[in-house]
Design a protein around this motif. Structure first.
Motif, PDB file in Angstrom:
ATOM      1  N   LYS A  10       8.547   6.528  -6.462  1.00 35.68           N
ATOM      2  CA  LYS A  10       9.952   6.809  -6.166  1.00 35.68           C
ATOM      3  C   LYS A  10      10.471   5.890  -5.075  1.00 35.68           C
ATOM      4  CE  LYS A  10      10.157  10.437  -8.838  1.00 35.68           C
ATOM      5  NZ  LYS A  10      11.020  10.589  -9.954  1.00 35.68           N
ATOM      6  N   LYS A  11      11.748   5.526  -5.181  1.00 33.28           N
ATOM      7  CA  LYS A  11      12.407   4.749  -4.140  1.00 33.28           C
ATOM      8  C   LYS A  11      13.092   5.719  -3.190  1.00 33.28           C
ATOM      9  CE  LYS A  11      12.897   0.425  -6.403  1.00 33.28           C
ATOM     10  NZ  LYS A  11      13.418  -0.869  -6.126  1.00 33.28           N
ATOM     11  N   GLU A  39       9.407   2.146  -1.191  1.00 33.38           N
ATOM     12  CA  GLU A  39       8.883   2.704  -2.437  1.00 33.38           C
ATOM     13  C   GLU A  39       7.446   3.137  -2.209  1.00 33.38           C
ATOM     14  OE1 GLU A  39       8.084   1.486  -7.095  1.00 33.38           O
ATOM     15  OE2 GLU A  39       9.150   0.118  -5.784  1.00 33.38           O
ATOM     16  N   ASN A  41       3.819   3.590  -3.297  1.00 30.24           N
ATOM     17  CA  ASN A  41       2.874   3.080  -4.288  1.00 30.24           C
ATOM     18  C   ASN A  41       1.729   4.063  -4.490  1.00 30.24           C
ATOM     19  OD1 ASN A  41       4.317   0.728  -4.666  1.00 30.24           O
ATOM     20  ND2 ASN A  41       3.241  -0.338  -3.044  1.00 30.24           N
ATOM     21  N   ILE A  51       2.929   1.865   0.826  1.00 23.96           N
ATOM     22  CA  ILE A  51       4.341   1.755   0.483  1.00 23.96           C
ATOM     23  C   ILE A  51       4.724   0.284   0.353  1.00 23.96           C
ATOM     24  CG2 ILE A  51       4.910   3.915   1.635  1.00 23.96           C
ATOM     25  CD1 ILE A  51       6.100   2.282   3.907  1.00 23.96           C
ATOM     26  N   SER A  52       5.829   0.048  -0.341  1.00 26.35           N
ATOM     27  CA  SER A  52       6.397  -1.296  -0.450  1.00 26.35           C
ATOM     28  C   SER A  52       7.701  -1.341   0.328  1.00 26.35           C
ATOM     29  CB  SER A  52       6.681  -1.654  -1.908  1.00 26.35           C
ATOM     30  OG  SER A  52       5.494  -1.746  -2.636  1.00 26.35           O
ATOM     31  N   TYR A  72      15.665  10.700  -1.391  1.00 25.59           N
ATOM     32  CA  TYR A  72      15.605   9.927  -2.636  1.00 25.59           C
ATOM     33  C   TYR A  72      16.882   9.135  -2.821  1.00 25.59           C
ATOM     34  CZ  TYR A  72      11.420  12.486  -3.941  1.00 25.59           C
ATOM     35  OH  TYR A  72      10.154  13.001  -3.960  1.00 25.59           O
TER      36      TYR A  72
END
Length: 73
Positions: A10-11, A39, A41, A51-52, A72
């Motif tokens: 999820k972003k 995001e 990971n 996370i990204s 979100y």
């Protein structure tokens, strides 16, 4: 909701960071600051969250992840 409770894939948008100046500066240097998009990971029960952020993958410990409040997108 804390970052540690978010679902994988999820972003999210960072809403707030609870903590002192040192943790805020450290996260900011990694690209994690209010209104930043991250995001998830990997979010397993044990170990760090992966996370990204800005096309970079970062591992964050659970203690630090609970201080990052997200929503979100």
């Amino acid at each position: 909701m804390p970052l540690s409770m978010a679902e994988e894939g999820k972003k999210l948008k960072v809403v707030n960071i609870f903590g002192g100046r040192n943790i805020k500066q450290r996260l900011s240097s990694l690209g994690i600051y209010p209104n930043a998009i991250v995001e998830i990971n990997t979010n397993e029960l044990n170990g760090p969250l992966i996370i990204s952020v800005n096309n970079a993958r970062i591992g964050i410990g659970r203690g630090m992840a609970t201080k990052i409040i997200v929503e979100y997108v």
